[in-house]
Design a protein around this motif. Sequence first.
Motif, short mmCIF file in Angstrom:
data_model
loop_
_atom_site.label_atom_id
_atom_site.label_comp_id
_atom_site.label_asym_id
_atom_site.label_seq_id
_atom_site.Cartn_x
_atom_site.Cartn_y
_atom_site.Cartn_z
N GLY A 43 2.46 14.45 -9.67
CA GLY A 43 3.43 15.54 -9.88
C GLY A 43 3.99 16.22 -8.64
N VAL A 44 4.14 15.49 -7.53
CA VAL A 44 4.71 16.14 -6.34
C VAL A 44 6.21 16.34 -6.50
CG1 VAL A 44 2.96 15.18 -4.77
CG2 VAL A 44 5.12 13.94 -5.13
N ASP A 45 6.74 17.27 -5.68
CA ASP A 45 8.18 17.52 -5.67
C ASP A 45 8.91 16.59 -4.71
OD1 ASP A 45 8.46 20.02 -7.34
OD2 ASP A 45 6.92 20.65 -5.92
N GLN A 46 8.26 16.22 -3.62
CA GLN A 46 8.85 15.33 -2.63
C GLN A 46 7.71 14.58 -1.94
OE1 GLN A 46 9.32 18.92 -2.09
NE2 GLN A 46 7.41 18.92 -0.94
N ILE A 47 8.09 13.52 -1.21
CA ILE A 47 7.10 12.70 -0.49
C ILE A 47 7.19 13.03 1.00
CG2 ILE A 47 6.52 10.32 0.17
CD1 ILE A 47 5.82 10.90 -2.74
N LYS A 48 6.04 13.11 1.63
CA LYS A 48 6.00 13.39 3.07
C LYS A 48 5.35 12.22 3.80
CE LYS A 48 5.39 15.72 7.04
NZ LYS A 48 4.33 16.71 7.24
N ILE A 49 5.97 11.79 4.89
CA ILE A 49 5.37 10.71 5.68
C ILE A 49 5.33 11.09 7.17
CG2 ILE A 49 6.27 9.01 4.06
CD1 ILE A 49 8.11 8.02 6.40
N ILE A 90 9.11 2.14 5.60
CA ILE A 90 9.87 3.38 5.33
C ILE A 90 10.89 3.15 4.20
CG2 ILE A 90 11.40 5.16 6.29
CD1 ILE A 90 10.15 4.63 9.03
N ILE A 91 11.56 2.01 4.27
CA ILE A 91 12.56 1.71 3.23
C ILE A 91 11.87 1.62 1.85
CG2 ILE A 91 14.14 -0.10 2.39
CD1 ILE A 91 14.85 -0.54 5.43
N ALA A 92 10.69 1.01 1.83
CA ALA A 92 9.95 0.90 0.56
C ALA A 92 9.55 2.29 0.04
CB ALA A 92 8.71 0.03 0.76
N ALA A 111 14.35 6.78 11.12
CA ALA A 111 14.04 7.42 9.84
C ALA A 111 15.32 7.76 9.08
CB ALA A 111 13.22 8.69 10.08
N THR A 112 16.29 8.29 9.81
CA THR A 112 17.56 8.68 9.17
C THR A 112 18.25 7.46 8.57
OG1 THR A 112 17.76 10.47 10.76
CG2 THR A 112 19.75 9.89 9.55
N LYS A 113 18.30 6.38 9.37
CA LYS A 113 18.95 5.16 8.87
C LYS A 113 18.23 4.59 7.66
CE LYS A 113 20.88 3.60 13.28
NZ LYS A 113 20.52 2.79 14.47
N CYS A 114 16.91 4.77 7.60
CA CYS A 114 16.13 4.23 6.47
C CYS A 114 16.20 5.14 5.24
CB CYS A 114 14.68 4.03 6.87
SG CYS A 114 14.43 2.71 8.06
N GLY A 115 16.90 6.28 5.32
CA GLY A 115 17.12 7.09 4.13
C GLY A 115 16.23 8.32 3.99
N ILE A 116 15.52 8.68 5.08
CA ILE A 116 14.75 9.93 5.05
C ILE A 116 15.75 11.09 4.91
CG2 ILE A 116 13.30 11.46 6.45
CD1 ILE A 116 11.83 8.93 5.46
N ARG A 117 15.44 12.06 4.05
CA ARG A 117 16.40 13.14 3.78
C ARG A 117 16.22 14.33 4.71
NH1 ARG A 117 16.40 17.38 -0.09
NH2 ARG A 117 18.51 18.11 -0.58
N THR A 118 14.97 14.64 5.09
CA THR A 118 14.77 15.77 6.01
C THR A 118 13.87 15.35 7.17
OG1 THR A 118 12.79 16.81 5.03
CG2 THR A 118 14.89 17.35 4.02
N ILE A 119 14.35 15.63 8.38
CA ILE A 119 13.60 15.34 9.60
C ILE A 119 12.81 16.60 9.96
CG2 ILE A 119 13.79 14.86 12.09
CD1 ILE A 119 14.54 12.43 10.42
N GLU A 120 11.50 16.47 9.98
CA GLU A 120 10.63 17.61 10.28
C GLU A 120 10.32 17.62 11.78
OE1 GLU A 120 9.80 19.61 7.51
OE2 GLU A 120 11.32 18.25 6.70
N HIS A 121 10.46 18.74 12.41
CA HIS A 121 10.28 18.97 13.86
C HIS A 121 11.54 18.50 14.62
CE1 HIS A 121 6.29 19.40 12.34
NE2 HIS A 121 6.02 18.11 12.32
N GLU A 150 0.82 -1.22 0.00
CA GLU A 150 0.00 0.00 0.00
C GLU A 150 0.85 1.27 0.00
OE1 GLU A 150 -4.01 -1.57 2.30
OE2 GLU A 150 -3.24 0.41 2.82
N VAL A 151 1.95 1.27 0.75
CA VAL A 151 2.75 2.51 0.76
C VAL A 151 3.42 2.72 -0.60
CG1 VAL A 151 3.13 2.55 3.26
CG2 VAL A 151 4.86 1.50 1.80
N ARG A 152 3.84 1.64 -1.24
CA ARG A 152 4.42 1.80 -2.58
C ARG A 152 3.39 2.44 -3.52
NH1 ARG A 152 9.42 -0.25 -3.56
NH2 ARG A 152 10.16 -1.91 -2.21
N LYS A 153 2.17 1.92 -3.46
CA LYS A 153 1.13 2.45 -4.33
C LYS A 153 0.84 3.91 -4.01
CE LYS A 153 -3.20 1.39 -6.49
NZ LYS A 153 -4.38 0.56 -6.58
#
Length: 406
Positions: free
Chosen positions: A175-181, A204-206, A231-241, A163-166
């Motif tokens: 057409g988004v610029d980035q993905i937010k989770i 998260i990795i998926a 999140a950082t280890k799984c490859g998230i680029r920006t940590i929000e908050h 489901e997350v892949r989809k």
Amino acid sequence: MILTNFALLDTEKGILRNNFQIMIEGNKIKEVKKGKINSSKTKEINLGGRTLMPGLIDCHVHIHIGQFNDNKSVLESEMTARSSKFLREMLLRGFTAVRDAGGANFGHKMAIEKKYFTGPRLFVSGKILSQTGGHGDHRGKADFCECAINSGGIEVIADGVDEVRKAVREQIRQGVDQIKIMAGGGVSSPADELNHLQYSQDEIIAIVDEASRAGRYVMSHVYNNEGIKRATKCGIRTIEHGNFLQEDSASIMNKKGTFLVPTLVTYRADAEHGSSFGWEKHNERKNQQVLDAGLRSLDIAKHANVKIGYGTDLCWSPKSYQPEGLLIHNQVLSNAETIQNVTLVNAEILRMKNLLGVIKSGAYADLIVVDGNPLDELGLLCNEGESISGIIANGKFIKDKIKLNY
Ligand code: ZN
Ligand code: ZN
């Protein structure tokens, strides 16, 4: 046009430079020169000795959002109309680029590019991915409807790797610029606590895999220390908050080159305004927790050399607080560093290094003209743009209170 008679704020060095002129052609800076630029055909604009600096950037806004708990009564059309007001006001505050952290989509971006709306350069995330019962799931305990999965809110509920892949593919298709989770609990959601870890590592990795194969990166809402590390280890680029950041997670972020986007002003604003928009006791309690931890996270990030951006996350409190977070950063960071957060680093987050956040030849002409020197007095960037007498967005003056010689 050629701009003359100003002090140029060099965001890379954090200093003012004198005796420069710049030439703007179309929406770009064509030339930055010490001394005089010779061109007979171009009109000269005398900035009267003011400071010229790159436009401000906010890397965490929500322009397309209902009132608290009203997602079922406000239609998308009204939210869109209201977003036009938010966007125009942000630009007039001197924010010439903003990254929407969920809600706004490609349509909002096009509305600005096609000039239906006046607003900053906009980077959109579409709908935020959340797990069931996560920070993006606003259903009460007795609500069993599946509508949260496809409702008109700013999130989409997706569980499990498939489901997350989809869901990521769907955002990219649109057409988004980035993905937010949402990778951890939040303040405004009913069913979670701030220390909850949301989404499994596999999920998260998926998500990161899907996004990066399509040339996108992933930004994640997360407060707690364990969640930041994961999140950082799984490859998230920006940590929000990231309010509960500790030395160990900061060191991992530093090694991975992960950005921190603090959103400290919103907790202060919400502590004041929360009761007026319907916060409950648990919201107030959680808000107090993140407010208390906020400044410490900034200090830890600074000492671990984590790249610090600037975000505001004003959802239901007045968006006029947008620049006031600079004064909060300034409690830990110098004026120059704070200005770097809101220009240089945020441009890098947007993947617009050398194109935004700097005054250089080849960069976009997104510029503000300040009455005074923000390196001495950061407050000049606050107060609804009162001390910003000129704003150039995409090469054109959209605010001009300078006594001009043309
Ligand atoms: Zn958040
Ligand atoms: Zn947010």
